[in-house]
Design an enzyme around this catalytic site. Structure first.
Site, PDB file in Angstrom:
ATOM      1  N   HIS A 102      -7.293  -5.893  -0.547  1.00 24.77           N
ATOM      2  CA  HIS A 102      -6.487  -5.329   0.538  1.00 24.77           C
ATOM      3  C   HIS A 102      -7.364  -4.785   1.660  1.00 24.77           C
ATOM      4  CE1 HIS A 102      -3.369  -3.108   2.644  1.00 24.77           C
ATOM      5  NE2 HIS A 102      -4.001  -1.962   2.440  1.00 24.77           N
TER       6      HIS A 102
ATOM      7  N   CYS B 151      -0.933   0.654   7.937  1.00 30.63           N
ATOM      8  CA  CYS B 151      -1.381   1.570   6.883  1.00 30.63           C
ATOM      9  C   CYS B 151      -1.836   2.879   7.530  1.00 30.63           C
ATOM     10  CB  CYS B 151      -2.565   0.976   6.113  1.00 30.63           C
ATOM     11  SG  CYS B 151      -2.186  -0.532   5.201  1.00 30.63           S
TER      12      CYS B 151
ATOM     13  N   ASP C  19       3.239  -9.113  -3.973  1.00 30.05           N
ATOM     14  CA  ASP C  19       3.626 -10.523  -4.008  1.00 30.05           C
ATOM     15  C   ASP C  19       4.956 -10.741  -3.294  1.00 30.05           C
ATOM     16  OD1 ASP C  19       3.144 -13.185  -4.567  1.00 30.05           O
ATOM     17  OD2 ASP C  19       4.187 -13.123  -6.485  1.00 30.05           O
TER      18      ASP C  19
ATOM     19  N   ASP D 288      11.164 -12.392  -4.208  1.00 29.50           N
ATOM     20  CA  ASP D 288      10.140 -12.569  -5.241  1.00 29.50           C
ATOM     21  C   ASP D 288       9.188 -11.387  -5.404  1.00 29.50           C
ATOM     22  OD1 ASP D 288      11.194 -15.113  -5.631  1.00 29.50           O
ATOM     23  OD2 ASP D 288       9.867 -16.004  -4.153  1.00 29.50           O
TER      24      ASP D 288
ATOM     25  N   HIS E 290       0.836  -1.195   0.000  1.00 27.10           N
ATOM     26  CA  HIS E 290       0.000   0.000   0.000  1.00 27.10           C
ATOM     27  C   HIS E 290       0.878   1.256   0.000  1.00 27.10           C
ATOM     28  CE1 HIS E 290      -3.781   2.109   1.861  1.00 27.10           C
ATOM     29  NE2 HIS E 290      -3.226   2.827   0.895  1.00 27.10           N
TER      30      HIS E 290
END
Length: 111
Positions: free
Chosen positions: A61, A67, A20, A34, A6
């Protein structure tokens, strides 16, 4: 990891999404592996799903304690892809292209 994704969207002005991400916290630091970068211009290779991928990420999400409410969110959040556990890669049968290699009497590599 979701908050980091985010945040990446927020600091890029809504142009990029780092997602990811896999990895872990170890005694001497954090290892992240990754990563996938999605962009509004789809310039980051086959895993860059563009605005559709970004929209789908945010459809799933859920903001958490990391956040900030002031962080940017996309205007449209539609689930085009469903999250999956593990890999979504397919096993493709292949044939051996050359005889097995040996390492000085140690047998074939991979045995």
């Amino acid at each position: 990891m979701q908050a980091l994704s985010h945040y990446s969207y927020h600091v890029s002005g809504g142009r990029l999404l780092l997602c990811d991400i896999q990895g872990g916290v170890y005694s001497n630091g954090v290892v992240l592996t990754d990563p996938v970068i999605m962009s509004t211009t789809r310039i980051y290779g086959p895993t860059d799903l563009g605005t559709t991928g970004i929209s789908s990420f945010f459809a799933h999400h859920k903001c958490n304690e990391y956040c900030k409410s002031s962080w940017t969110l996309p205007r449209h959040r539609r689930a085009a892809y469903n999250p999956t556990q593990g890999t979504t890669m397919e096993i493709v049968p292949t044939r051996r292209s050359r005889p097995g290699m040996t390492m000085g009497g140690m047998g074939a590599i991979g045995e």
